[in-house]
Write an enzyme that holds these catalytic residues in place. Structure first.
Site, PDB file in Angstrom:
ATOM      1  N   HIS A  20      -1.794  98.554 -25.319  1.00  0.00           N
ATOM      2  CA  HIS A  20      -2.747  98.769 -24.224  1.00  0.00           C
ATOM      3  C   HIS A  20      -2.503  97.759 -23.098  1.00  0.00           C
ATOM      4  O   HIS A  20      -2.388  98.128 -21.926  1.00  0.00           O
ATOM      5  CB  HIS A  20      -4.174  98.649 -24.775  1.00  0.00           C
ATOM      6  CG  HIS A  20      -5.246  98.754 -23.756  1.00  0.00           C
ATOM      7  ND1 HIS A  20      -5.928  99.923 -23.539  1.00  0.00           N
ATOM      8  CD2 HIS A  20      -5.770  97.852 -22.892  1.00  0.00           C
ATOM      9  CE1 HIS A  20      -6.822  99.725 -22.585  1.00  0.00           C
ATOM     10  NE2 HIS A  20      -6.749  98.472 -22.176  1.00  0.00           N
ATOM     11  N   GLU A  21      -2.406  96.497 -23.472  1.00  0.00           N
ATOM     12  CA  GLU A  21      -2.199  95.452 -22.469  1.00  0.00           C
ATOM     13  C   GLU A  21      -0.802  95.530 -21.848  1.00  0.00           C
ATOM     14  O   GLU A  21      -0.639  95.264 -20.657  1.00  0.00           O
ATOM     15  CB  GLU A  21      -2.441  94.068 -23.082  1.00  0.00           C
ATOM     16  CG  GLU A  21      -3.868  93.827 -23.533  1.00  0.00           C
ATOM     17  CD  GLU A  21      -4.906  94.051 -22.452  1.00  0.00           C
ATOM     18  OE1 GLU A  21      -4.623  93.804 -21.255  1.00  0.00           O
ATOM     19  OE2 GLU A  21      -6.020  94.492 -22.781  1.00  0.00           O
TER      20      GLU A  21
END
Length: 135
Positions: free
Chosen positions: A37-38
């Site tokens: 996600h990051e």
């Protein structure tokens, strides 16, 4: 030791081992999903010409830091949507695995399908929650 006691202890060992394996898989998948996600935010920012700082991971989430702000609002929107997009893609893929795996009559596939459905729900919640503006 009687035969019944031996079978009972053997079955209990298998159950505990499966439970520990499921827990380890869940924790590692959560960490991997948060990292993906990051990285989605970071890669989108870098492709838009932004300097990406360190990515910090926490137990329940993470943050990608940027050295400069985006020049155009469109770039900021793309970077903001990249992380949830990755989470929703992972969640959707795991949901498909769960549905396909549960359609078989193989016990091992049923276990994998159950794990995939749980992890799918976690990723879909992560992606959906990150679509909510936080100002």
């Amino acid at each position: 030791m009687s035969r019944k006691l031996g079978l009972l202890l053997g079955a209990a060992t298998v159950v505990v081992t499966i439970d520990l394996a499921y827990t380890a898989l869940s924790i590692s998948e959560r960490g991997g999903a948060v990292l993906a996600h990051e990285l989605g935010h970071g890669i989108a920012g870098r492709r838009r010409g932004m300097e990406v700082g360190p990515i910090t991971l926490y137990f329940f989430g993470g943050s990608a830091s940027f050295q400069l702000e985006a020049d155009r609002p469109r770039d900021e929107i793309v970077v903001a949507l990249a992380g949830p997009g990755v989470s929703l893609a992972i969640g959707s893929t795991l949901a498909i695995v769960g549905v396909v795996g549960s359609g078989t009559r193989v016990p091992a596939f049923d276990i994998v399908a159950g794990v995939a459905v749980v992890l799918s729900a976690l990723n879909l919640v992560l992606g959906g929650a990150n679509l909510v503006p936080a100002y």
